[in-house]
Design a protein around this motif. Structure first.
Motif, PDB file in Angstrom:
ATOM      1  N   UNK A 128      50.145  22.118  21.794  1.00 34.61           N
ATOM      2  CA  UNK A 128      48.701  22.020  21.577  1.00 34.61           C
ATOM      3  C   UNK A 128      48.354  20.657  20.982  1.00 34.61           C
ATOM      4  N   UNK A 129      47.167  20.182  21.334  1.00 34.11           N
ATOM      5  CA  UNK A 129      46.714  18.895  20.788  1.00 34.11           C
ATOM      6  C   UNK A 129      45.915  19.111  19.506  1.00 34.11           C
ATOM      7  N   UNK A 130      45.307  18.036  19.035  1.00 35.74           N
ATOM      8  CA  UNK A 130      44.558  18.121  17.775  1.00 35.74           C
ATOM      9  C   UNK A 130      43.323  18.999  17.882  1.00 35.74           C
ATOM     10  N   UNK A 131      42.832  19.242  19.107  1.00 36.87           N
ATOM     11  CA  UNK A 131      41.663  20.094  19.304  1.00 36.87           C
ATOM     12  C   UNK A 131      42.047  21.545  19.556  1.00 36.87           C
ATOM     13  N   UNK A 132      43.338  21.875  19.304  1.00 37.02           N
ATOM     14  CA  UNK A 132      43.848  23.229  19.530  1.00 37.02           C
ATOM     15  C   UNK A 132      43.728  23.660  20.993  1.00 37.02           C
ATOM     16  N   UNK A 133      43.882  22.682  21.898  1.00 36.12           N
ATOM     17  CA  UNK A 133      43.876  22.986  23.318  1.00 36.12           C
ATOM     18  C   UNK A 133      45.316  22.931  23.840  1.00 36.12           C
ATOM     19  N   UNK A 134      45.621  23.863  24.717  1.00 34.85           N
ATOM     20  CA  UNK A 134      46.976  23.927  25.271  1.00 34.85           C
ATOM     21  C   UNK A 134      47.179  22.757  26.227  1.00 34.85           C
ATOM     22  N   UNK A 135      48.218  21.974  25.967  1.00 32.17           N
ATOM     23  CA  UNK A 135      48.510  20.819  26.815  1.00 32.17           C
ATOM     24  C   UNK A 135      49.683  21.067  27.762  1.00 32.17           C
ATOM     25  N   UNK A 136      50.584  21.985  27.387  1.00 29.35           N
ATOM     26  CA  UNK A 136      51.735  22.268  28.256  1.00 29.35           C
ATOM     27  C   UNK A 136      52.302  23.651  27.921  1.00 29.35           C
ATOM     28  N   UNK A 137      52.937  24.217  28.921  1.00 29.25           N
ATOM     29  CA  UNK A 137      53.592  25.518  28.764  1.00 29.25           C
ATOM     30  C   UNK A 137      54.984  25.448  29.390  1.00 29.25           C
ATOM     31  N   UNK A 138      55.918  26.172  28.819  1.00 29.89           N
ATOM     32  CA  UNK A 138      57.256  26.247  29.408  1.00 29.89           C
ATOM     33  C   UNK A 138      57.906  27.592  29.066  1.00 29.89           C
ATOM     34  N   UNK A 139      58.560  28.148  30.082  1.00 32.88           N
ATOM     35  CA  UNK A 139      59.276  29.420  29.888  1.00 32.88           C
ATOM     36  C   UNK A 139      60.672  29.127  29.338  1.00 32.88           C
ATOM     37  N   UNK A 140      61.037  29.847  28.306  1.00 34.81           N
ATOM     38  CA  UNK A 140      62.363  29.674  27.705  1.00 34.81           C
ATOM     39  C   UNK A 140      62.945  31.050  27.401  1.00 34.81           C
ATOM     40  N   UNK A 141      64.249  31.065  27.185  1.00 34.40           N
ATOM     41  CA  UNK A 141      64.888  32.297  26.725  1.00 34.40           C
ATOM     42  C   UNK A 141      64.450  32.590  25.302  1.00 34.40           C
ATOM     43  N   UNK A 142      64.371  33.856  24.968  1.00 33.41           N
ATOM     44  CA  UNK A 142      63.936  34.234  23.628  1.00 33.41           C
ATOM     45  C   UNK A 142      64.885  33.702  22.568  1.00 33.41           C
ATOM     46  N   UNK A 143      66.147  33.402  22.955  1.00 31.82           N
ATOM     47  CA  UNK A 143      67.104  32.832  22.000  1.00 31.82           C
ATOM     48  C   UNK A 143      66.713  31.420  21.580  1.00 31.82           C
ATOM     49  N   UNK A 144      65.941  30.744  22.434  1.00 36.20           N
ATOM     50  CA  UNK A 144      65.579  29.347  22.157  1.00 36.20           C
ATOM     51  C   UNK A 144      64.365  29.221  21.248  1.00 36.20           C
ATOM     52  N   UNK A 145      63.708  30.331  20.961  1.00 35.42           N
ATOM     53  CA  UNK A 145      62.522  30.292  20.106  1.00 35.42           C
ATOM     54  C   UNK A 145      62.937  30.038  18.658  1.00 35.42           C
ATOM     55  N   UNK A 146      62.255  29.117  18.020  1.00 33.65           N
ATOM     56  CA  UNK A 146      62.518  28.802  16.622  1.00 33.65           C
ATOM     57  C   UNK A 146      61.294  29.128  15.779  1.00 33.65           C
ATOM     58  N   UNK A 147      61.507  29.164  14.486  1.00 37.47           N
ATOM     59  CA  UNK A 147      60.396  29.431  13.567  1.00 37.47           C
ATOM     60  C   UNK A 147      59.310  28.365  13.728  1.00 37.47           C
ATOM     61  N   UNK A 148      58.064  28.823  13.614  1.00 45.13           N
ATOM     62  CA  UNK A 148      56.865  27.982  13.694  1.00 45.13           C
ATOM     63  C   UNK A 148      56.542  27.529  15.115  1.00 45.13           C
ATOM     64  N   UNK A 149      57.312  27.971  16.103  1.00 44.65           N
ATOM     65  CA  UNK A 149      56.930  27.686  17.488  1.00 44.65           C
ATOM     66  C   UNK A 149      55.660  28.453  17.833  1.00 44.65           C
ATOM     67  N   UNK A 150      54.822  27.847  18.671  1.00 48.18           N
ATOM     68  CA  UNK A 150      53.608  28.516  19.131  1.00 48.18           C
ATOM     69  C   UNK A 150      53.887  29.171  20.484  1.00 48.18           C
ATOM     70  N   UNK A 151      53.614  30.466  20.563  1.00 49.36           N
ATOM     71  CA  UNK A 151      53.947  31.242  21.756  1.00 49.36           C
ATOM     72  C   UNK A 151      52.682  31.828  22.371  1.00 49.36           C
ATOM     73  N   UNK A 152      52.693  31.900  23.676  1.00 46.70           N
ATOM     74  CA  UNK A 152      51.583  32.486  24.413  1.00 46.70           C
ATOM     75  C   UNK A 152      52.010  33.842  24.948  1.00 46.70           C
ATOM     76  N   UNK A 153      51.190  34.863  24.676  1.00 41.36           N
ATOM     77  CA  UNK A 153      51.491  36.228  25.131  1.00 41.36           C
ATOM     78  C   UNK A 153      50.301  36.714  25.949  1.00 41.36           C
ATOM     79  N   UNK A 154      50.513  36.930  27.241  1.00 43.60           N
ATOM     80  CA  UNK A 154      49.430  37.390  28.121  1.00 43.60           C
ATOM     81  C   UNK A 154      49.422  38.912  28.177  1.00 43.60           C
ATOM     82  N   UNK A 155      48.340  39.518  28.615  1.00 42.06           N
ATOM     83  CA  UNK A 155      48.286  40.983  28.709  1.00 42.06           C
ATOM     84  C   UNK A 155      49.398  41.539  29.596  1.00 42.06           C
ATOM     85  N   UNK A 156      50.019  42.597  29.139  1.00 46.48           N
ATOM     86  CA  UNK A 156      51.102  43.231  29.884  1.00 46.48           C
ATOM     87  C   UNK A 156      52.478  42.732  29.514  1.00 46.48           C
ATOM     88  N   UNK A 157      52.552  41.663  28.705  1.00 51.55           N
ATOM     89  CA  UNK A 157      53.850  41.128  28.270  1.00 51.55           C
ATOM     90  C   UNK A 157      54.214  41.662  26.887  1.00 51.55           C
TER      91      UNK A 157
END
Length: 461
Positions: free
Chosen positions: A272-301
């Motif tokens: 996210x940029x300074x305006x809190x707008x999403x600039x990029x998305x990437x799919x990763x394994x849940x093992x790669x998630x670290x603390x304070x990472x920002x995650x997107x969760x869509x309906x049904x997930x």
């Protein structure tokens, strides 16, 4: 005593002076840590007893509890005196494969608890063994009453040659698993159930080979009675038992496996940029998630990890954690739990607990700790299992010596035992009972003790 779950200890003080050694022993528990290990290669309660006994002798190890059903071990130790790598090395030195669970909760533990590899291995072993054992059994029954068996050479009948070839294949293909395990066990001064199985089959096979070779060397006109079918049938029975054993183990952990499978396997990390707008998305394994990472969760997930909502609102199905059937409304600032289901709104969450720190991982950890804890009667059974194999081997050797002594001192006892079978053996074309028949009878009794104890070993395991 210290509570292994909460890590707390209640202390009562008394006006009694303590020695320096008592204070040191008393304070050791306050610095204790625990480690959960996945331990592969255990086949019976004797293996459990060996691992626990060996670890408890190590300086700095305060306690060890190993569960055969889940192939796990929980060890409490003082990090000032020993570390987890030394504990793993000690277990590996016993011939087992110990390691810290790595990767995702679902990948590392589910495969171990389902015993999929072991079930496939022993199913294949059983059917291959059965393929050679059934002809062995068929030949033994078919030629049992054959009056004039065909001789290939003097002392070697076609019947014994056929049994030898079939049994040798089983001895090599199926027996290799038991021989490797037995060798590793004996190398470290212990005896597991595989030692008993390997010894019973080896004695029966070797004795049969020796008496056939002896009959051929002295050019006997008839072929001796052999026990070639005994190892083949025993291997078939035990491999079938191992197959059923691992199926039963997988069923005992079915609930825990299903709980682990609730965890999400992938997550969407956003930038996210300074305006809190999403600039990029990437799919990763849940093992790669670290603390304070920002995650997107869509309906049904599923929510990948525990976190806090920083943008959006939605209804979350938390029934898998709380049991509440009605969805719970979540909005900015609300906490969400990993593995719960996002129903109808897009959320941006900040990860707060990942990996083994999530609530689902902690629940699984508590269940595994409960499974590794043992009742007093179970600890007593594991202790007995450590003496079971040496006791059976001792009884077998004792039986051998006693019957040899009886045959030398009182031939009438041996004559009485073989009086009714002499004519049958002669009619089948085998060597008749001679003056040295007590040796054959003694070996038969000793082999019987070993073979009859193998089903007991399987049941105890």
């Amino acid at each position: 005593p210290a509570n292994p779950v909460s890590g707390k200890k209640r202390v009562r003080f008394a006006d009694v002076p303590l020695s320096e050694s008592e204070v040191e022993e008393f304070g050791r528990d306050f610095h204790a840590e625990s480690v959960e290990l996945a331990i592969l290669g255990m086949s019976c309660a004797s293996c459990v007893n060996l691992i626990e006994r060996t670890l408890k002798k190590k300086r700095g190890v305060n306690g060890a509890s190993v569960a055969l059903a889940t192939s796990t071990g929980r060890i409490q130790f003082d990090p000032k005196e020993i570390d987890s790598e030394e504990i793993i090395a000690a277990i590996n030195g016993l011939g087992f494969k110990a390691s810290k669970p790595t990767g995702s909760l679902q990948k590392s533990a589910t495969e171990r608890l389902t015993h999929a590899a072991q079930i496939k291995k022993w199913r294949r072993t059983f059917f291959v063994t059965l393929l050679f054992t059934l002809p062995t059994l068929f030949v033994s029954i078919l030629l049992k009453n054959h009056c004039n068996p065909t001789l290939v050479l003097n002392g070697l009948s076609l019947h014994n040659l056929f049994l030898f070839l079939l049994c040798t294949v089983v001895q090599i293909f199926t027996g290799r698993y038991f021989y490797v395990s037995a060798f590793k066990s004996l190398r470290h001064g212990a005896a597991n159930m595989d030692v008993l199985i390997a010894m019973a089959t080896t004695v029966a096979y070797t004795y049969s080979v020796i008496i056939v070779i002896h009959a051929m060397c002295v050019q006997k006109p008839l072929s001796p009675v052999t026990f070639f079918e005994t190892p083949a049938m025993l291997f078939a029975f035990v491999s079938f038992g191992r197959w059923l054993e691992h199926i039963a183990k997988s069923k005992t952990s079915a609930a825990l496996t299903k709980l682990m499978q609730l965890q999400a396997t992938e997550a969407v990390i956003v930038e996210m940029n300074s305006k809190n707008e999403i600039t990029s998305e990437r799919w990763v394994s849940v093992d790669s998630v670290e603390k304070n990472d920002t995650l997107k969760v869509i309906p049904g997930d599923k929510v990948p990890v525990d976190g806090v909502i920083i943008d959006g609102s939605s209804n979350i199905d938390e029934s898998m954690i709380t049991g509440e059937s009605m969805p719970v409304t979540k909005q900015t600032g609300s906490r969400v739990i990993g593995a719960t289901m996002n129903l109808d709104g897009m959320l941006l969450i900040q990860a707060t607990q990942v990996g083994s720190e999530t609530m689902l991982s902690q629940i699984v950890k508590l269940i595994e700790e409960a499974q590794t804890s043992k009742a007093p009667i179970q600890r007593y059974a594991d202790k007995i299992a450590g003496y079971f194999v040496p006791t059976i081997v001792t009884l077998s050797l004792l039986s051998l010596l006693v019957w040899i002594a009886v045959g030398k001192t009182d031939q009438s006892v041996i004559d009485h035992m073989v009086a009714n079978c002499t004519l049958e053996l002669q009619s089948r074309g085998h060597v008749p009972v001679s003056e040295a028949a007590y040796v054959q009878i003694a070996f038969l009794v000793a082999i019987s003790v070993l073979c009859m104890a193998c089903p007991c070993a399987l049941g105890l395991a």
